[in-house]
Write a protein that holds these residues in place. Structure first.
Motif, PDB file in Angstrom:
ATOM      1  N   GLU A 220      90.294  84.996  26.561  1.00  0.00           N
ATOM      2  CA  GLU A 220      89.018  84.849  26.780  1.00  0.00           C
ATOM      3  C   GLU A 220      88.605  83.554  27.121  1.00  0.00           C
ATOM      4  OE1 GLU A 220      83.758  85.450  25.763  1.00  0.00           O
ATOM      5  OE2 GLU A 220      85.581  85.937  24.343  1.00  0.00           O
ATOM      6  N   VAL A 221      89.432  82.124  26.370  1.00  0.00           N
ATOM      7  CA  VAL A 221      89.326  80.893  27.589  1.00  0.00           C
ATOM      8  C   VAL A 221      90.554  80.274  28.136  1.00  0.00           C
ATOM      9  CG1 VAL A 221      87.956  80.116  25.723  1.00  0.00           C
ATOM     10  CG2 VAL A 221      90.742  80.040  25.492  1.00  0.00           C
ATOM     11  N   GLY A 222      91.402  81.666  28.423  1.00  0.00           N
ATOM     12  CA  GLY A 222      92.048  81.508  29.516  1.00  0.00           C
ATOM     13  C   GLY A 222      93.044  80.749  29.179  1.00  0.00           C
ATOM     14  N   LEU A 223      93.807  80.921  27.532  1.00  0.00           N
ATOM     15  CA  LEU A 223      94.777  79.873  27.616  1.00  0.00           C
ATOM     16  C   LEU A 223      96.411  81.111  27.049  1.00  0.00           C
ATOM     17  CD1 LEU A 223      96.259  77.332  26.164  1.00  0.00           C
ATOM     18  CD2 LEU A 223      95.285  77.822  23.261  1.00  0.00           C
ATOM     19  N   ASP A 224      97.018  81.038  27.292  1.00  0.00           N
ATOM     20  CA  ASP A 224      97.923  81.531  26.976  1.00  0.00           C
ATOM     21  C   ASP A 224      98.964  80.738  26.092  1.00  0.00           C
ATOM     22  OD1 ASP A 224     100.119  83.485  27.502  1.00  0.00           O
ATOM     23  OD2 ASP A 224     101.085  82.447  29.240  1.00  0.00           O
ATOM     24  N   VAL A 225      99.552  80.939  24.919  1.00  0.00           N
ATOM     25  CA  VAL A 225      99.843  80.912  23.928  1.00  0.00           C
ATOM     26  C   VAL A 225     100.022  81.733  23.118  1.00  0.00           C
ATOM     27  CG1 VAL A 225      98.970  77.993  24.313  1.00  0.00           C
ATOM     28  CG2 VAL A 225      98.314  79.705  22.505  1.00  0.00           C
ATOM     29  N   SER A 226     101.212  82.076  21.641  1.00  0.00           N
ATOM     30  CA  SER A 226     100.958  83.062  21.020  1.00  0.00           C
ATOM     31  C   SER A 226      99.924  82.795  20.343  1.00  0.00           C
ATOM     32  CB  SER A 226     102.432  82.832  20.816  1.00  0.00           C
ATOM     33  OG  SER A 226     101.928  83.651  19.163  1.00  0.00           O
ATOM     34  N   PRO A 227      98.893  83.506  19.175  1.00  0.00           N
ATOM     35  CA  PRO A 227      98.672  83.425  17.959  1.00  0.00           C
ATOM     36  C   PRO A 227      99.385  83.008  17.022  1.00  0.00           C
ATOM     37  CG  PRO A 227      98.407  85.410  18.963  1.00  0.00           C
ATOM     38  CD  PRO A 227      99.255  85.248  20.215  1.00  0.00           C
ATOM     39  N   THR A 228     100.319  83.086  16.893  1.00  0.00           N
ATOM     40  CA  THR A 228     101.106  83.037  15.949  1.00  0.00           C
ATOM     41  C   THR A 228     101.762  81.276  15.879  1.00  0.00           C
ATOM     42  OG1 THR A 228     103.373  84.057  16.594  1.00  0.00           O
ATOM     43  CG2 THR A 228     102.085  85.750  15.372  1.00  0.00           C
ATOM     44  N   MET A 229     101.661  80.760  17.184  1.00  0.00           N
ATOM     45  CA  MET A 229     102.272  79.415  17.286  1.00  0.00           C
ATOM     46  C   MET A 229     101.152  78.495  16.151  1.00  0.00           C
ATOM     47  SD  MET A 229     102.489  77.121  21.000  1.00  0.00           S
ATOM     48  CE  MET A 229     104.199  78.063  21.346  1.00  0.00           C
ATOM     49  N   GLU A 230     102.184  77.641  15.276  1.00  0.00           N
ATOM     50  CA  GLU A 230     101.787  76.810  14.957  1.00  0.00           C
ATOM     51  C   GLU A 230     100.928  75.366  16.298  1.00  0.00           C
ATOM     52  OE1 GLU A 230     103.674  72.904  12.527  1.00  0.00           O
ATOM     53  OE2 GLU A 230     103.743  75.213  11.158  1.00  0.00           O
ATOM     54  N   VAL A 231      99.232  75.101  15.652  1.00  0.00           N
ATOM     55  CA  VAL A 231      98.973  74.408  16.404  1.00  0.00           C
ATOM     56  C   VAL A 231      98.775  72.919  16.134  1.00  0.00           C
ATOM     57  CG1 VAL A 231      96.246  73.263  16.244  1.00  0.00           C
ATOM     58  CG2 VAL A 231      96.212  75.458  15.983  1.00  0.00           C
ATOM     59  N   GLY A 232      99.610  72.514  15.463  1.00  0.00           N
ATOM     60  CA  GLY A 232     100.274  70.800  15.833  1.00  0.00           C
ATOM     61  C   GLY A 232     101.509  71.046  17.538  1.00  0.00           C
ATOM     62  N   ARG A 233     101.473  72.176  17.273  1.00  0.00           N
ATOM     63  CA  ARG A 233     102.662  71.696  18.626  1.00  0.00           C
ATOM     64  C   ARG A 233     101.935  72.062  19.743  1.00  0.00           C
ATOM     65  NH1 ARG A 233     106.589  77.144  18.104  1.00  0.00           N
ATOM     66  NH2 ARG A 233     107.395  76.174  19.720  1.00  0.00           N
ATOM     67  N   LEU A 234     100.860  72.437  20.149  1.00  0.00           N
ATOM     68  CA  LEU A 234      99.881  72.869  21.019  1.00  0.00           C
ATOM     69  C   LEU A 234      99.943  70.615  21.911  1.00  0.00           C
ATOM     70  CD1 LEU A 234      97.236  75.281  20.381  1.00  0.00           C
ATOM     71  CD2 LEU A 234      99.518  75.886  21.627  1.00  0.00           C
ATOM     72  N   GLY A 235      99.224  70.779  22.863  1.00  0.00           N
ATOM     73  CA  GLY A 235      99.424  69.504  23.359  1.00  0.00           C
ATOM     74  C   GLY A 235      97.701  69.894  23.253  1.00  0.00           C
TER      75      GLY A 235
ATOM     76  N   ASP B 269      95.184  92.482  11.826  1.00  0.00           N
ATOM     77  CA  ASP B 269      93.610  92.315  13.359  1.00  0.00           C
ATOM     78  C   ASP B 269      93.528  91.026  12.927  1.00  0.00           C
ATOM     79  OD1 ASP B 269      93.793  95.163  12.221  1.00  0.00           O
ATOM     80  OD2 ASP B 269      91.942  94.538  10.652  1.00  0.00           O
ATOM     81  N   MET B 270      93.936  89.368  12.435  1.00  0.00           N
ATOM     82  CA  MET B 270      94.052  88.748  12.903  1.00  0.00           C
ATOM     83  C   MET B 270      93.712  87.779  13.815  1.00  0.00           C
ATOM     84  SD  MET B 270      94.740  84.953  10.537  1.00  0.00           S
ATOM     85  CE  MET B 270      96.562  85.038  11.247  1.00  0.00           C
ATOM     86  N   ASN B 271      96.020  88.121  14.247  1.00  0.00           N
ATOM     87  CA  ASN B 271      96.708  87.848  15.619  1.00  0.00           C
ATOM     88  C   ASN B 271      95.522  88.659  16.714  1.00  0.00           C
ATOM     89  OD1 ASN B 271      98.347  86.548  14.030  1.00  0.00           O
ATOM     90  ND2 ASN B 271      98.804  87.554  14.197  1.00  0.00           N
TER      91      ASN B 271
END
Length: 518
Positions: free
Chosen positions: A144-159, A133-135
């Protein structure tokens, strides 16, 4: 109520459609050596788009922290939704109906995107987190904000730009009465900005009030009905935005007229090749990147969020490992495996994340400015404080850093003044090539003009400069040419004589369109 007890007037604590949702009365806030806000009074109309403007150091961030429960006022009072308001924590602010999207990101880098988005209300089943449910919910918010990344990705890997979109998505998790957005578009490109404006229009239609802070003055007309201007911690004006043009607003903000863009001398001679990058690959599977940079030249890097701009400059400067590629400086091949290697070869990166990677927040202005070359302010291995102070005072004057003292901790500085300290520390090092990643993120129009002037001066001195920016007009104003990134590769090089916003955007979308078509 007892029969003989007189009824108490309740009008002051009952909100109605006509009353302002937010009211500040003579609000003041002081820090050691600094009066951040003094006697600030204004109102925000219910269901409106209200813009808050001012130079760096004007008091905007302090005011936002008062609303968000991070700080409490020393003087005056705040009323929200018809009742006295003085939260002692961000959680209290959220429960009252105020949600703040800060300019400086507040994410947990070791957790997933989904966990960050729903951290305050993790879906559970039988006492355990329901990850499915969380993912699922996180995927909806990301779409909704148009960000195409996996919900399971670690935030520290994002720009940083992707993290900004996560922060905006996080704010949409809750029903808020007042949404405060501090520089939400600073690292976003046209596509993401348009998506954000669509969201704000939908929220406004639902009756949500927005308090919007931005130094991109051209965009405030898209979201604002009224504008409040602060200057040096004091209230200048609150008035309807209609009828105000940008020069009028700038004059209200800075107290003077700023004419034109930066004095970049495009007719100045360009020197020999300073930097040559050949077949640089971030991973074994990623496209090869090749380009060059000459002495006295300012080259821009444009592209959408996630196009690989920041990843490329971080690999180039040794901040992240590269899979392959050759780097030549002044014609000589160099091995750059770490930032220390890059700095030793005269290649310095002013990162987009100034708080997380650019500064030592608890250290002083002077200490941050000289840390890149301590040997120059030392004698026989001992730091010479007098010499360090002289250097810092000179750099503060040259870059017009607003601080009561060079010994002030940089964590207390406004975003723009923190950025100036980041630039100062690299200027002290004396680089050959400077890489600026979002150099004017969160910086006001007056400070921007000063940064542009500085870049022009450095170019005239023969420095080679690479500028990554999400602000296309900025790149078109200050660059000799622009390299356009799309999906990890360079899709075009546009010389100054051919600068055209539509052409650059077409190149930025090129690879994404090709991938979708295939």
């Amino acid at each position: 109520m007892h029969g003989d007890e007189p009824s108490r007037p309740r009008a002051e604590t009952i909100a109605n459609a006509e009353s302002p949702i937010l009211k500040l009365q003579s609000v003041g806030k002081r820090f050691p050596g600094v009066v951040a806000l003094r006697d600030v009074s204004f109102e925000v109309a219910r269901g409106s788009g209200h813009v808050l403007l001012g130079e760096n150091g004007a008091g905007k961030s302090t005011l936002i922290n008062l609303l968000g429960g991070v700080l409490q006022p020393d003087d005056g009072s705040i009323w929200f939704d018809g009742a006295p308001y003085c939260p002692t924590s961000p959680l209290e602010a959220i429960r009252a109906g105020i949600r703040v999207v800060h300019q400086e990101l507040h994410l947990l880098s070791n957790l997933s995107v989904a966990e960050n988005l729903l951290f305050e209300q993790l879906p559970s089943r039988r006492g355990l987190v329901n990850f499915r449910d969380m993912n699922r919910r996180a995927a909806e918010l990301l779409a909704e904000v148009g960000l195409d990344v996996s919900p399971t990705m670690e935030v520290g890997r994002l720009g940083v730009a992707q993290m900004q979109l996560v922060e905006i998505a996080k704010a949409l998790c809750h029903e808020s009465k007042l949404l405060v957005l501090d520089e939400p578009t600073a690292t976003l490109t046209v596509r993401e900005v348009d998506r954000l404006f669509e969201i704000l229009h939908r929220l406004k239609a639902k009756g949500v009030t927005t308090l919007y802070i931005s130094h991109r003055l051209e965009e405030i007309y898209e979201v604002g009905d009224q504008v409040t201007v602060l200057r040096d911690g004091a209230h200048v004006t609150t008035r309807a935005l209609a009828g105000l043009d940008i020069p009028d607003i700038v004059k209200l903000m800075v107290g003077r007229t700023i004419t034109g863009q930066a004095p970049i001398d495009m007719d100045a001679p360009i020197g020999d090749e300073a930097l040559d990058v050949t077949d640089l690959k971030l991973t074994d599977e990623s496209p090869a990147i090749s380009f060059s940079l000459r002495k006295g030249e300012i080259v821009g890097i444009a592209g959408l969020v996630g196009s690989g701009r920041t990843e490329m400059v971080r690999a180039l400067s040794g901040a992240d490992p590269k899979a392959a590629g050759t780097i030549r400086i002044d014609g000589q091949e160099v091995d750059i495996a770490s930032p220390k290697d890059a700095v030793a070869h005269g290649l310095c990166l002013a990162t987009e994340d100034r708080k997380g990677q650019g500064l030592l927040l608890e250290m002083s202005c002077a200490e941050n400015m000289t840390i890149t070359d301590l040997l120059r302010v030392s004698w026989r291995g001992l730091l010479q404080r007098k010499q360090e102070n002289n250097v810092a005072q000179r750099l503060v004057r040259e870059l017009r850093v607003k601080t009561p003292s060079i010994h002030q901790a940089v964590r207390t500085f406004s975003g723009g003044n923190q950025q100036k300290v980041v630039i100062a520390k690299w200027l002290f090092r004396g680089p050959k090539t400077l890489i600026f990643d979002e150099p004017t993120r969160g910086i006001d129009v007056g400070a921007k003009a000063e940064i542009y002037e500085l870049l022009g001066k450095l170019a005239l001195e023969g420095k080679s400069i690479l500028v990554v920016s999400s602000d296309l007009p900025e790149l078109m104003a200050i660059c000799h040419r622009i390299l356009v990134f799309s999906n990890g590769r360079i899709t075009g090089e546009v010389p100054r004589a051919e600068f055209d916003e539509h052409r650059i955007l077409s190149l930025a979308y090129q690879e994404y369109s090709r991938v979708r078509a295939s």
